[in-house]
Write an enzyme that holds these catalytic residues in place. Structure first.
Site, PDB file in Angstrom:
ATOM      1  N   HIS A   1      -0.342  -5.456 104.246  1.00 34.53           N
ATOM      2  CA  HIS A   1      -1.782  -5.354 104.494  1.00 34.53           C
ATOM      3  C   HIS A   1      -2.242  -3.901 104.515  1.00 34.53           C
ATOM      4  O   HIS A   1      -3.315  -3.585 105.019  1.00 34.53           O
ATOM      5  CB  HIS A   1      -2.164  -6.049 105.803  1.00 34.53           C
ATOM      6  CG  HIS A   1      -1.566  -7.426 105.939  1.00 34.53           C
ATOM      7  ND1 HIS A   1      -0.411  -7.661 106.623  1.00 34.53           N
ATOM      8  CD2 HIS A   1      -1.949  -8.614 105.409  1.00 34.53           C
ATOM      9  CE1 HIS A   1      -0.099  -8.962 106.548  1.00 34.53           C
ATOM     10  NE2 HIS A   1      -1.013  -9.550 105.807  1.00 34.53           N
TER      11      HIS A   1
HETATM   12  S1  FES Z   1       0.153  -4.180 107.449  1.00 35.47           S
HETATM   13 FE1  FES Z   1       0.349  -6.265 107.977  1.00 35.47          FE
HETATM   14  S2  FES Z   1       2.460  -6.505 108.317  1.00 35.47           S
HETATM   15 FE2  FES Z   1       2.248  -4.402 107.843  1.00 35.47          FE
END
Ligand code: FES
Length: 176
Positions: free
Chosen positions: A141
């Site tokens: 993410h």
């Molecule tokens: S940014 Fe979501 S698990 Fe690393």
């Protein structure tokens, strides 16, 4: 009545997405790092969760390795002077999880960063030497950690944890 939003309660589909992302990150990273098998203890030692010794002497400046302790990936970074200077130039108060670089490394061994390589967002494995901060990038993410393993950008709420470890000589640490 409708059910509660899934935002606070990850669904099975969310979990599968994260697990797949983590596996991909490990696979990609493994190809980049040197395979230093002699540093790893045997399987029974790992399974027992015992402390492990890691010889740092083969790790060149600017290089990272990954070992496993209690089933967790541990990143050991031999930081360059540039990386140390960058980590120490940051205004700590501006950080999402304020912590000095000095508090995250051992005095006299500032070139060595030792962190648990599990993203504090949803548990993916960040990639070393990626991202905007000369540190770690989590592909799941988009969380970005700096050269001290501190969260700088993205959804992760906290810094990469520092595991318990100590220097048993200038070139050897014991984790655990
Ligand atoms: S940014 Fe979501 S698990 Fe690393």
């Amino acid at each position: 009545m409708t059910t509660a939003s899934s935002a606070d309660h990850p669904t099975r589909r969310d979990f599968l997405f994260v697990a797949t992302g983590a596996a991909a990150a490990v696979g990609g990273a493994a190809a980049l790092w040197p395979f230093i098998s002699q540093m790893n203890p045997d399987a029974s030692t790992i399974a027992a969760g015992a402390p492990i010794d890691v010889d740092l002497s083969p790790i060149a400046e600017g290089q990272d390795i990954k070992v496993f302790w209690r089933g967790k990936p541990i990143y050991i970074s031999h930081r360059t002077k540039k990386q140390i200077d960058e980590a120490r130039a940051v205004n700590v108060a501006s950080l999402p999880d304020p912590q000095t670089d000095e508090a995250r490394v051992k005095a006299g061994h500032e070139q060595w960063l030792v962190v648990i390589g599990i993203c504090t967002h949803l548990g993916c494995i960040p990639i070393a030497h990626e991202g905007n901060y000369d540190g770690f990038f989590c592909p799941c993410h988009g969380s970005q950690y700096d050269s001290s393993g501190r969260i700088r950008q993205g959804p992760a709420p906290a810094n990469l944890p520092v595991p318990p470890y100590q220097f048993v000589s200038d070139t050897k640490i014991q984790i655990g």
